[in-house]
Motif scaffolding. Sequence first.
Motif, PDB file in Angstrom:
ATOM      1  N   ILE A 152       0.735  -1.154   0.007  1.00  0.00           N
ATOM      2  CA  ILE A 152      -0.131  -0.029   0.084  1.00  0.00           C
ATOM      3  C   ILE A 152       0.891   1.182  -0.116  1.00  0.00           C
ATOM      4  CG2 ILE A 152      -1.732   1.451   1.439  1.00  0.00           C
ATOM      5  CD1 ILE A 152      -2.933  -1.296   2.261  1.00  0.00           C
ATOM      6  N   GLY A 153       1.831   1.190   0.840  1.00  0.00           N
ATOM      7  CA  GLY A 153       2.718   2.312   0.939  1.00  0.00           C
ATOM      8  C   GLY A 153       3.437   2.723  -0.506  1.00  0.00           C
ATOM      9  N   LEU A 199       2.381   1.846  -3.469  1.00  0.00           N
ATOM     10  CA  LEU A 199       1.573   2.407  -4.581  1.00  0.00           C
ATOM     11  C   LEU A 199       1.110   3.879  -4.129  1.00  0.00           C
ATOM     12  CD1 LEU A 199      -1.001  -0.879  -4.391  1.00  0.00           C
ATOM     13  CD2 LEU A 199       0.330  -0.090  -6.404  1.00  0.00           C
ATOM     14  N   ILE A 200       1.059   4.018  -2.921  1.00  0.00           N
ATOM     15  CA  ILE A 200       0.822   5.699  -2.642  1.00  0.00           C
ATOM     16  C   ILE A 200       1.878   6.456  -3.116  1.00  0.00           C
ATOM     17  CG2 ILE A 200       0.491   7.151  -0.693  1.00  0.00           C
ATOM     18  CD1 ILE A 200      -1.284   4.949   0.756  1.00  0.00           C
ATOM     19  N   ALA A 201       3.144   5.999  -2.797  1.00  0.00           N
ATOM     20  CA  ALA A 201       4.478   6.786  -3.208  1.00  0.00           C
ATOM     21  C   ALA A 201       4.541   6.877  -4.783  1.00  0.00           C
ATOM     22  CB  ALA A 201       5.607   5.885  -2.592  1.00  0.00           C
ATOM     23  N   SER A 202       4.241   5.859  -5.451  1.00  0.00           N
ATOM     24  CA  SER A 202       4.395   5.694  -6.818  1.00  0.00           C
ATOM     25  C   SER A 202       3.232   6.710  -7.304  1.00  0.00           C
ATOM     26  CB  SER A 202       4.125   4.353  -7.451  1.00  0.00           C
ATOM     27  OG  SER A 202       2.997   3.460  -7.235  1.00  0.00           O
ATOM     28  N   GLY A 203       1.999   6.416  -6.883  1.00  0.00           N
ATOM     29  CA  GLY A 203       0.863   7.498  -7.285  1.00  0.00           C
ATOM     30  C   GLY A 203       1.338   9.116  -7.075  1.00  0.00           C
ATOM     31  N   LEU A 204       1.814   9.273  -5.948  1.00  0.00           N
ATOM     32  CA  LEU A 204       2.221  10.854  -5.929  1.00  0.00           C
ATOM     33  C   LEU A 204       3.454  11.050  -6.640  1.00  0.00           C
ATOM     34  CD1 LEU A 204       2.279  10.722  -1.860  1.00  0.00           C
ATOM     35  CD2 LEU A 204       0.652  11.944  -3.435  1.00  0.00           C
TER      36      LEU A 204
END
Length: 127
Positions: A15-16, A18-23
């Motif tokens: 999850i971390g 995915l959030i970092a790559s999305g940002l």
Amino acid sequence: MIKRYFTKNDILLIIGMLIASGLLMLILLLSQERGSTVVISVDGKDVKSFSLDEDTRFVIDGYHGGSNVLVIENGEAFLESASCPDKLCVNMGKISKVGQSIICLPNKVVIEIRGKEIEEEYDAVVG
């Protein structure tokens, strides 16, 4: 017996990431600069350039008699048609940001978006 493949920490890590790559993707998309010029190259040589601000249609004479039709509309450039067999260049879509390009390998045509180039003038050369 049921096997557990992911632990709680594995799920948190995924999850971390995915959030970092999305940002990161959001930052890259928002920081892209709108281009000002479309440059056409055939077989590695620049042959023509157009402003993205003017709507136009231009037939590009490609390598060995191939041809592509470039269209510039509403600040975006795209290839409307091409003589190549696979038409991948036509399906690449519209481009308008600095660094984006459309490439037709069979016709050796490259359409590239460039920004405002800053020309530096030198007063002297120090050797």
